[in-house]
Design an enzyme around this catalytic site. Structure first.
Site, PDB file in Angstrom:
ATOM      1  N   HIS A  83       0.828  -1.220   0.000  1.00 46.54           N
ATOM      2  CA  HIS A  83       0.000   0.000   0.000  1.00 46.54           C
ATOM      3  C   HIS A  83       0.857   1.263   0.000  1.00 46.54           C
ATOM      4  CE1 HIS A  83       0.093   0.079   4.555  1.00 46.54           C
ATOM      5  NE2 HIS A  83       0.097   1.373   4.316  1.00 46.54           N
ATOM      6  N   ASP A 136       0.053  -7.606   1.704  1.00 47.97           N
ATOM      7  CA  ASP A 136       0.519  -6.212   1.670  1.00 47.97           C
ATOM      8  C   ASP A 136       2.052  -6.115   1.707  1.00 47.97           C
ATOM      9  OD1 ASP A 136       0.516  -3.471   1.714  1.00 47.97           O
ATOM     10  OD2 ASP A 136      -0.202  -3.277   3.791  1.00 47.97           O
ATOM     11  N   SER A 233       4.211   2.140   8.226  1.00 47.47           N
ATOM     12  CA  SER A 233       3.915   1.043   7.298  1.00 47.47           C
ATOM     13  C   SER A 233       5.135   0.607   6.516  1.00 47.47           C
ATOM     14  CB  SER A 233       2.841   1.448   6.297  1.00 47.47           C
ATOM     15  OG  SER A 233       1.589   1.341   6.889  1.00 47.47           O
TER      16      SER A 233
HETATM   17  N1  ARG Z   1      -1.343   2.026   7.390  1.00 42.55           N
HETATM   18  C1  ARG Z   1      -0.373   2.643   8.235  1.00 42.55           C
HETATM   19  C2  ARG Z   1       0.743   3.219   7.397  1.00 42.55           C
HETATM   20  O1  ARG Z   1       0.599   3.266   6.203  1.00 42.55           O
HETATM   21  C3  ARG Z   1       0.115   1.730   9.305  1.00 42.55           C
HETATM   22  C4  ARG Z   1      -0.889   1.602  10.346  1.00 42.55           C
HETATM   23  C5  ARG Z   1      -0.499   0.650  11.392  1.00 42.55           C
HETATM   24  N2  ARG Z   1      -1.460   0.796  12.420  1.00 42.55           N
HETATM   25  C6  ARG Z   1      -1.455   0.136  13.563  1.00 42.55           C
HETATM   26  N3  ARG Z   1      -2.354   0.444  14.441  1.00 42.55           N
HETATM   27  N4  ARG Z   1      -0.556  -0.765  13.826  1.00 42.55           N
HETATM   28  O2  ARG Z   1       1.690   3.789   7.878  1.00 42.55           O
END
Ligand code: ARG
Length: 273
Positions: A83, A136, A233
């Protein structure tokens, strides 16, 4: 200048919106949020495989263009989240981002330590599913090799590091509060591998995704408080000295009853062969 900063930080939040589940009424932000959230500052020398993904062109230069994390599993091979390579995040396909780089050896994004290495090639897992968030991961090939001690081993299927209750550490330059407070320097948080059943019931399916035990790993603390967050992420979750997860998604950050969801590294190993 100020405007640019706001825009730069707004972009990763698009990502946050896209991958954040609205919590149940029972969920509340845990107390003592700070870092990755609930973590502590670390020197990148302690986890030299942890890298920042950067594009100043897309995200502005304030924090060296950092927008996601990554992890070196070979001298020219970096894993990140699929992503992170989305057009929605980058504004273009990754091969059209002129200055997509990996930053290694730099604890503090505001310093000029370490190396910035150009990404020569990007491969996004074709099985990545935007609905569940399954699969992912993406593989970046670097234009120049990292030092050989900057590489971490991946834990394959059946590795004891995946056992429920195992202590693990997550690293990143992301949000330290859950409210858009992006870290200037690397942080880490200690969490534990949680049972798949916990994430299956926390994430049966919603706007953020649906938990799939074959491709995802559940980790956090029962009480919440310690977790990865937006901007982390793609970064590593390490247990027993081996890579077991990549930061992927979750509801909020550090919320009680909403553990972090990670890409399961044994599934990456299986896919890459
Ligand atoms: N989707 C987020 C990013 O792109 C990461 C989120 C992780 N969240 C969590 N509660 N562990 O950085």
């Amino acid at each position: 200048m100020r405007r640019r900063l706001v825009r730069a930080l707004a972009r990763p939040l698009v990502l946050a919106a896209a991958t954040t589940v609205i919590p149940m009424a029972a969920s509340a932000p845990a107390a003592a949020d700070s870092i990755v959230v609930g973590g502590f500052p670390v020197d990148v020398g302690e986890s030299p495989w942890t890298v920042a993904l950067s594009s100043r062109d897309r995200f502005g230069g304030t924090r060296a263009g950092q927008f996601c994390g990554g992890v070196a599993v070979g001298r020219t091979t970096v894993l990140t989240a699929a992503h992170c390579m989305d057009e929605e995040i980058l504004g273009a396909s990754p091969d059209r981002v002129p200055d997509l780089r990996v930053i290694a050896g730099r604890t503090d994004l505001l310093s000029d330590r370490g190396q910035e290495i150009a990404v020569r090639d990007t491969w996004v897992n074709p099985d990545y599913d935007r609905v569940t968030n399954s699969g992912d991961f993406a593989v970046l090939t670097l234009a120049e090799p990292l030092p050989s001690d900057s590489v971490i081993a991946m834990a394959g299927a059946g590795d004891s590091a995946y056992r429920v209750g195992t202590r693990a550490t997550v690293y990143g330059w992301g949000d330290t509060t859950g409210a858009g407070t992006y870290a200037g320097s690397l942080h880490a948080a200690r969490v534990r591998v949680q049972p798949d059943t916990l994430c299956e019931s926390a994430y049966p399916g919603g706007p953020g995704g649906a938990y799939r035990a074959e491709t995802m790993l559940c980790a956090g603390e029962i009480a919440g408080g310690r977790d990865a967050c937006q901007g982390d992420s793609g970064g590593p979750l390490v247990a027993q000295g081996r890579l077991i997860g990549l930061v992927s998604w979750g509801a909020g950050c550090g919320w009680t009853g909403s553990p972090g969801v990670y890409t399961r590294v044994s599934d990456i190993v299986r896919t890459l062969g």
